[in-house]
Design a protein around this motif. Sequence first.
Motif, mmCIF file in Angstrom:
data_model
loop_
_atom_site.group_PDB
_atom_site.id
_atom_site.type_symbol
_atom_site.label_atom_id
_atom_site.label_comp_id
_atom_site.label_asym_id
_atom_site.label_seq_id
_atom_site.Cartn_x
_atom_site.Cartn_y
_atom_site.Cartn_z
ATOM 1 N N MET A 1 49.506 -20.336 60.078
ATOM 2 C CA MET A 1 50.469 -20.556 59.002
ATOM 3 C C MET A 1 51.842 -20.824 59.602
ATOM 4 N N THR A 2 52.414 -21.971 59.247
ATOM 5 C CA THR A 2 53.741 -22.311 59.752
ATOM 6 C C THR A 2 54.783 -22.320 58.643
ATOM 7 N N ASP A 3 54.426 -22.782 57.456
ATOM 8 C CA ASP A 3 55.367 -22.839 56.336
ATOM 9 C C ASP A 3 55.342 -21.507 55.595
ATOM 10 N N ARG A 4 56.401 -20.736 55.747
ATOM 11 C CA ARG A 4 56.455 -19.395 55.175
ATOM 12 C C ARG A 4 57.357 -19.405 53.947
ATOM 13 N N LEU A 5 56.965 -18.650 52.923
ATOM 14 C CA LEU A 5 57.733 -18.583 51.683
ATOM 15 C C LEU A 5 58.672 -17.379 51.643
ATOM 16 N N LEU A 6 58.329 -16.322 52.357
ATOM 17 C CA LEU A 6 59.135 -15.107 52.356
ATOM 18 C C LEU A 6 59.922 -15.009 53.668
ATOM 19 N N THR A 7 61.159 -14.555 53.572
ATOM 20 C CA THR A 7 62.034 -14.468 54.730
ATOM 21 C C THR A 7 62.236 -13.012 55.133
ATOM 22 N N PRO A 8 62.755 -12.772 56.332
ATOM 23 C CA PRO A 8 63.119 -11.400 56.701
ATOM 24 C C PRO A 8 64.073 -10.757 55.713
ATOM 25 N N ASP A 9 64.969 -11.540 55.122
ATOM 26 C CA ASP A 9 65.881 -10.984 54.118
ATOM 27 C C ASP A 9 65.135 -10.520 52.872
ATOM 28 N N ASP A 10 64.088 -11.254 52.477
ATOM 29 C CA ASP A 10 63.277 -10.822 51.329
ATOM 30 C C ASP A 10 62.669 -9.453 51.603
ATOM 31 N N PHE A 11 62.138 -9.271 52.784
ATOM 32 C CA PHE A 11 61.514 -7.990 53.125
ATOM 33 C C PHE A 11 62.550 -6.888 53.278
ATOM 34 N N ARG B 1 51.246 -5.509 56.605
ATOM 35 C CA ARG B 1 51.569 -5.688 55.183
ATOM 36 C C ARG B 1 52.452 -6.913 54.954
ATOM 37 N N TYR B 2 53.345 -7.193 55.872
ATOM 38 C CA TYR B 2 54.225 -8.346 55.696
ATOM 39 C C TYR B 2 53.438 -9.647 55.762
ATOM 40 N N GLU B 3 52.474 -9.707 56.664
ATOM 41 C CA GLU B 3 51.621 -10.884 56.760
ATOM 42 C C GLU B 3 50.761 -11.032 55.509
ATOM 43 N N LEU B 4 50.233 -9.928 55.009
ATOM 44 C CA LEU B 4 49.435 -9.983 53.783
ATOM 45 C C LEU B 4 50.283 -10.466 52.611
ATOM 46 N N LEU B 5 51.505 -9.946 52.481
ATOM 47 C CA LEU B 5 52.380 -10.363 51.380
ATOM 48 C C LEU B 5 52.732 -11.845 51.486
ATOM 49 N N GLU B 6 52.944 -12.330 52.696
ATOM 50 C CA GLU B 6 53.217 -13.755 52.878
ATOM 51 C C GLU B 6 52.032 -14.597 52.423
ATOM 52 N N ARG B 7 50.832 -14.194 52.807
ATOM 53 C CA ARG B 7 49.645 -14.933 52.393
ATOM 54 C C ARG B 7 49.459 -14.870 50.878
ATOM 55 N N MET B 8 49.750 -13.718 50.288
ATOM 56 C CA MET B 8 49.684 -13.606 48.838
ATOM 57 C C MET B 8 50.722 -14.504 48.169
ATOM 58 N N ALA B 9 51.923 -14.561 48.742
ATOM 59 C CA ALA B 9 52.972 -15.417 48.178
ATOM 60 C C ALA B 9 52.536 -16.876 48.175
ATOM 61 N N ILE B 10 51.924 -17.325 49.266
ATOM 62 C CA ILE B 10 51.430 -18.700 49.325
ATOM 63 C C ILE B 10 50.366 -18.921 48.264
ATOM 64 N N ALA B 11 49.406 -17.996 48.168
ATOM 65 C CA ALA B 11 48.333 -18.147 47.191
ATOM 66 C C ALA B 11 48.878 -18.205 45.767
ATOM 67 N N LEU B 12 49.799 -17.301 45.435
ATOM 68 C CA LEU B 12 50.325 -17.236 44.074
ATOM 69 C C LEU B 12 51.211 -18.435 43.732
ATOM 70 N N SER B 13 51.684 -19.141 44.741
ATOM 71 C CA SER B 13 52.525 -20.312 44.494
ATOM 72 C C SER B 13 51.714 -21.563 44.190
ATOM 73 N N ARG B 14 50.399 -21.512 44.408
ATOM 74 C CA ARG B 14 49.593 -22.710 44.260
ATOM 75 C C ARG B 14 49.194 -22.936 42.802
ATOM 76 N N PRO B 15 49.156 -24.181 42.361
ATOM 77 C CA PRO B 15 48.737 -24.463 40.987
ATOM 78 C C PRO B 15 47.305 -24.026 40.737
ATOM 79 N N GLY B 16 47.063 -23.466 39.564
ATOM 80 C CA GLY B 16 45.717 -23.031 39.210
ATOM 81 C C GLY B 16 45.420 -21.603 39.550
ATOM 82 N N VAL B 17 46.315 -20.907 40.268
ATOM 83 C CA VAL B 17 46.122 -19.487 40.553
ATOM 84 C C VAL B 17 46.709 -18.699 39.386
ATOM 85 N N ASP B 18 45.846 -17.976 38.689
ATOM 86 C CA ASP B 18 46.262 -17.310 37.452
ATOM 87 C C ASP B 18 46.830 -15.920 37.669
#
Length: 309
Positions: free
Chosen positions: A1-11, A69-86
Amino acid sequence: MTDRLLTPDDFARLRDLRATRPADVRDAVASRSRRELLASDGRLFIVAADHPARGALAVGENATAMADRYELLERMAIALSRPGVDGVLGTPDIIDDLAALGLLENKIVVGSMNRGGLRGASFEMDDRYGAYDVPSMIASRIDVAKTLIRINLNDPATAPTLEATARAVTEAAAAGLPIMLEPFLSGWSNGRVVNDLSTDAVILSIAIAAGLGASSAYTWMKLPVVDDMERVMAATTMPTLLLGGDSGADPDQTFAAWQDALSLPGVRGLTVGRTLLYPPDGDVAAAVDIAAGLVHRAEPDLSIERRNP
């Protein structure tokens, strides 16, 4: 994963919020914008992340894949940002993190209830309800409850788990809260609990789970994709989501199996976690997009390899 949605400031803000304004963490779940349970097409695609609370951190051969946990949250953020994820399925710690990060607006939240049967424990079959309960989910405006029901006919710890599940189903129905049951016929093998994924075992688990509680009006099923899914889905009239698990199978074969099962009457969608959050090539967005297309009946390219040459 290279394109990250969450930053150190978010955490950093999340950590500070938890330390100095815990009421805001609690209120983030209840105050989020909500939506109707089913999408306009009557389908539902939920990303699951309730595994760590059971001590299940492995993905494939990586025993600690979900430990960060930070890696898991990043992966969740990517998943939740995708169209069709309810929406998302999780325990309170995961849901609170995601809500505090602002990732659950207009998303369905499924609360995981029984996390007491820790993976590998001698008491694993005594799957106590130690996470969400029905009153807390109603107070937090959570959309759906979820329970795991591993039925071991040779282990007396199954009985209190069934009783607790029946109580949860009764309470959820009285509150008008949909509750999703994930049943398995299980047994001990070399000190580990193993689920029987034969067609007949899955059908028997459905029959047992469906009768729990004083009303089945709000009961859903969460079922594995196994051989002869036509027979499996003929065993219930309840709305059903398919689970993905962590099979280690070839992704193309997994997606093809999901596609076939999603066409069956009664199947409303998917609830998948590790298979999509930790795909072999690391491309969470691509894996999630394929699954979303299957659920919402787009025309996905089922090959991750073709999408990522």
